[in-house]
Structure formats: C-alpha cells, structure tokens
Design a protein around this motif. Sequence first.
Motif, PDB file in Angstrom:
ATOM      1  N   LEU A 150       9.168  20.604  -6.252  1.00 32.27           N
ATOM      2  CA  LEU A 150       9.755  19.331  -5.844  1.00 32.27           C
ATOM      3  C   LEU A 150      10.193  18.580  -7.093  1.00 32.27           C
ATOM      4  CD1 LEU A 150      10.337  17.450  -3.438  1.00 32.27           C
ATOM      5  CD2 LEU A 150       8.019  16.528  -3.707  1.00 32.27           C
ATOM      6  N   ILE A 151      11.439  18.134  -7.109  1.00 29.45           N
ATOM      7  CA  ILE A 151      12.004  17.433  -8.264  1.00 29.45           C
ATOM      8  C   ILE A 151      12.499  16.072  -7.801  1.00 29.45           C
ATOM      9  CG2 ILE A 151      13.733  17.491 -10.102  1.00 29.45           C
ATOM     10  CD1 ILE A 151      13.838  20.556  -9.701  1.00 29.45           C
ATOM     11  N   ASP A 152      11.946  15.021  -8.376  1.00 26.36           N
ATOM     12  CA  ASP A 152      12.307  13.646  -8.017  1.00 26.36           C
ATOM     13  C   ASP A 152      13.071  13.037  -9.189  1.00 26.36           C
ATOM     14  OD1 ASP A 152      12.383  10.882  -7.545  1.00 26.36           O
ATOM     15  OD2 ASP A 152      10.452  10.886  -6.505  1.00 26.36           O
ATOM     16  N   ALA A 153      14.378  12.825  -8.999  1.00 27.30           N
ATOM     17  CA  ALA A 153      15.212  12.240 -10.049  1.00 27.30           C
ATOM     18  C   ALA A 153      15.563  10.782  -9.766  1.00 27.30           C
ATOM     19  CB  ALA A 153      16.488  13.059 -10.224  1.00 27.30           C
ATOM     20  N   GLY A 154      14.979  10.211  -8.726  1.00 29.34           N
ATOM     21  CA  GLY A 154      15.205   8.804  -8.439  1.00 29.34           C
ATOM     22  C   GLY A 154      16.317   8.567  -7.435  1.00 29.34           C
ATOM     23  N   HIS A 155      16.152   7.517  -6.660  1.00 24.87           N
ATOM     24  CA  HIS A 155      17.090   7.190  -5.582  1.00 24.87           C
ATOM     25  C   HIS A 155      18.486   6.894  -6.133  1.00 24.87           C
ATOM     26  CE1 HIS A 155      16.947   5.854  -1.203  1.00 24.87           C
ATOM     27  NE2 HIS A 155      18.210   5.655  -1.550  1.00 24.87           N
ATOM     28  N   TYR A 156      18.536   6.052  -7.141  1.00 23.63           N
ATOM     29  CA  TYR A 156      19.815   5.638  -7.712  1.00 23.63           C
ATOM     30  C   TYR A 156      20.583   6.825  -8.275  1.00 23.63           C
ATOM     31  CZ  TYR A 156      23.029   2.927 -10.694  1.00 23.63           C
ATOM     32  OH  TYR A 156      24.138   2.400 -11.296  1.00 23.63           O
ATOM     33  N   ALA A 157      19.923   7.643  -9.088  1.00 25.71           N
ATOM     34  CA  ALA A 157      20.605   8.746  -9.767  1.00 25.71           C
ATOM     35  C   ALA A 157      21.103   9.804  -8.799  1.00 25.71           C
ATOM     36  CB  ALA A 157      19.672   9.376 -10.798  1.00 25.71           C
ATOM     37  N   THR A 158      20.399   9.987  -7.665  1.00 25.87           N
ATOM     38  CA  THR A 158      20.801  11.043  -6.736  1.00 25.87           C
ATOM     39  C   THR A 158      21.866  10.581  -5.735  1.00 25.87           C
ATOM     40  OG1 THR A 158      18.927  10.534  -5.258  1.00 25.87           O
ATOM     41  CG2 THR A 158      18.608  12.283  -6.905  1.00 25.87           C
ATOM     42  N   VAL A 192      12.543  12.183 -14.753  1.00 21.58           N
ATOM     43  CA  VAL A 192      12.538  13.279 -13.787  1.00 21.58           C
ATOM     44  C   VAL A 192      11.087  13.699 -13.588  1.00 21.58           C
ATOM     45  CG1 VAL A 192      13.241  15.643 -13.280  1.00 21.58           C
ATOM     46  CG2 VAL A 192      14.824  14.102 -14.448  1.00 21.58           C
ATOM     47  N   ILE A 193      10.629  13.660 -12.349  1.00 20.87           N
ATOM     48  CA  ILE A 193       9.261  14.047 -12.016  1.00 20.87           C
ATOM     49  C   ILE A 193       9.327  15.353 -11.241  1.00 20.87           C
ATOM     50  CG2 ILE A 193       7.109  13.308 -10.893  1.00 20.87           C
ATOM     51  CD1 ILE A 193       8.302  10.443 -10.879  1.00 20.87           C
ATOM     52  N   PHE A 194       8.445  16.290 -11.551  1.00 17.28           N
ATOM     53  CA  PHE A 194       8.491  17.558 -10.827  1.00 17.28           C
ATOM     54  C   PHE A 194       7.095  18.092 -10.559  1.00 17.28           C
ATOM     55  CE2 PHE A 194       8.564  18.554 -15.302  1.00 17.28           C
ATOM     56  CZ  PHE A 194       7.826  19.721 -15.450  1.00 17.28           C
ATOM     57  N   SER A 195       7.026  19.004  -9.608  1.00 19.47           N
ATOM     58  CA  SER A 195       5.746  19.571  -9.186  1.00 19.47           C
ATOM     59  C   SER A 195       5.066  20.289 -10.335  1.00 19.47           C
ATOM     60  CB  SER A 195       5.968  20.567  -8.046  1.00 19.47           C
ATOM     61  OG  SER A 195       6.542  19.958  -6.929  1.00 19.47           O
ATOM     62  N   PRO A 196       3.733  20.305 -10.343  1.00 21.16           N
ATOM     63  CA  PRO A 196       3.024  21.066 -11.362  1.00 21.16           C
ATOM     64  C   PRO A 196       3.363  22.550 -11.243  1.00 21.16           C
ATOM     65  CG  PRO A 196       1.520  20.335  -9.636  1.00 21.16           C
ATOM     66  CD  PRO A 196       2.815  19.640  -9.401  1.00 21.16           C
ATOM     67  N   THR A 197       3.662  23.153 -12.355  1.00 20.81           N
ATOM     68  CA  THR A 197       4.008  24.570 -12.353  1.00 20.81           C
ATOM     69  C   THR A 197       3.455  25.216 -13.603  1.00 20.81           C
ATOM     70  OG1 THR A 197       5.836  26.156 -12.342  1.00 20.81           O
ATOM     71  CG2 THR A 197       6.244  24.066 -13.423  1.00 20.81           C
ATOM     72  N   ALA A 198       3.076  26.458 -13.488  1.00 24.23           N
ATOM     73  CA  ALA A 198       2.478  27.156 -14.626  1.00 24.23           C
ATOM     74  C   ALA A 198       3.526  27.697 -15.579  1.00 24.23           C
ATOM     75  CB  ALA A 198       1.596  28.293 -14.126  1.00 24.23           C
TER      76      ALA A 198
END
Length: 262
Positions: free
Chosen positions: A220-228, A163-169
């Motif tokens: 923004l959260i990227d969980a991948g094409h397959y998983a979504t 799971v890739i997500f936007s930088p956040t503090a």
Amino acid sequence: MKIADLITWFEEWANPAWCESWDNCGWQIEPGVLQKNARVLVCLTPTLAVMEEAIAFRANLIFAHHPLIFNPPKSLRTGEAIAEMVRLAFTHNIGIYSAHTNFDQVDDGTADVLAQILQLQEVTPIVPTQANLGYGRVGVLNPSLSLQDLLATIQTRLAPPKVIFSPTADLQQIISRVAVLGGSGASYISAVVKTDAQAYLTSDCKFHQFQESRDRNLILIDAGHYATERPACDRLVQKFQALNLDWVQLSQKDEDFRQFFL
C-alpha cells in the motif's frame, strides 16, 4: 463558449447522475452566469483563497473536483467559510460547479490520469461501473520496476510532501502490476487484491489498513490526497483549453491542508 454550453459538453462526458448517493456533483452555486462567456478557474478544492483568486482574475466559474457542499447546511452565518463563499459568489457573479465521483470514473479522470503518469499498460478499472469505466485503474508496468524505483518514480512525478508505504523486507522486489486510485481509496483494498496487483497507489490510508494490506501481500502506497488528484485538474484545464474558452487556468491557491515537520 457560454458556461451553459461548457457544462453541457462536460456532462456528456462525465454525467453527474453517475455520482455516488453520498456525493454532491454538479452545480454548488449558480448565481445567473449560464449565458456568460466562460472564464474558468479549475481547482481541486473550492476555498476562500480560490474564490479570492477567481475574483482577481475576473473568472465567472470555479470548476472544482471536490464539492463545496457535501451535506445541506442548517444555517449560513457571517464568518463561516461556506456562507462567505456563497456571499462572494453572488456578489461577484461567480458560479461554483463540482465534478467528483462522476469525474473519478471516466477516461482522463482522476484514476486514469494517475495510470497515465505511471505509464501503466493494459489498463482496466479496479471496480467497473459501466462501459469500461469505473473506479481506480490497474495495469502493467513495462518495464517492471523495483519497489524502490517505483517509489522514486511516484516521488518525482507527483511531488508529494511524503510517501508512506507498507512495511516490506525487500525494496528490490520487482513490481510489474500496479493499481491506482486518486484520493481516499483504502476502502478498495479488497477489490485491488482481486486484481493481482502487487502495489496500490492511493491516499488517506489508516494504520490498520496498512496492516491489512501487508497481511494480504499488497504493498500500500499513500502519496497524499492532493498529490494523487491534482494532476487530473491539470488535465481538465488542457481539455478546456482545447475548447477555446475566453480564459481558463489552473488555480495556484489550491491547498494540500497538510504540512509535515521534518
């Protein structure tokens, strides 16, 4: 149920005429199976591995989300994947049908199933198309979750490899409004921002799209094409089972096409 009747039933729910101009929904290969009793293998992507699985199970229809053919091929030659799929489809009398952007828009389609998995409430489309349908879904988390708990929920319920997500503090930021869109949804960032969503779950996001989202205060959260998108295929199997087909199963040979080292 005959294959012809199954397709009629489906197209009354998700009309292939709703697909985008660049898309290719509907029959990809129809080798004369319309009057056969439906034995259906549902998959995300029609590949040679899925075709071999269909042959093994004596299926006569591969019902896929992704089209086998996006653009008209200029030639079909031995050893090429599409050519082999065509050869095997006609040899074994297995049709291939695709429901892509039409399936994305409907209730219980790709986005709607994601919203259900996250238990979003007061759900509406990100981009309406017609009759309360449309691309993506946005809704309310009740109860609200911290960003960390939302990411953990996505990991648990979708089981993506990463799971890739936007930088956040602050991973403890409270998230109450979430947008979702299965598959490649980064082009909808501007539309999502207008919905006042705090986080957006989709896939196939590029480096600068994460930058854009951060600059627009959207996580923004990227969980991948397959998983979504795979969960909607499972939902489709459930719908087909309710029709009492001769046989229907979710493919176990679908592939993510991505591996991660460490």
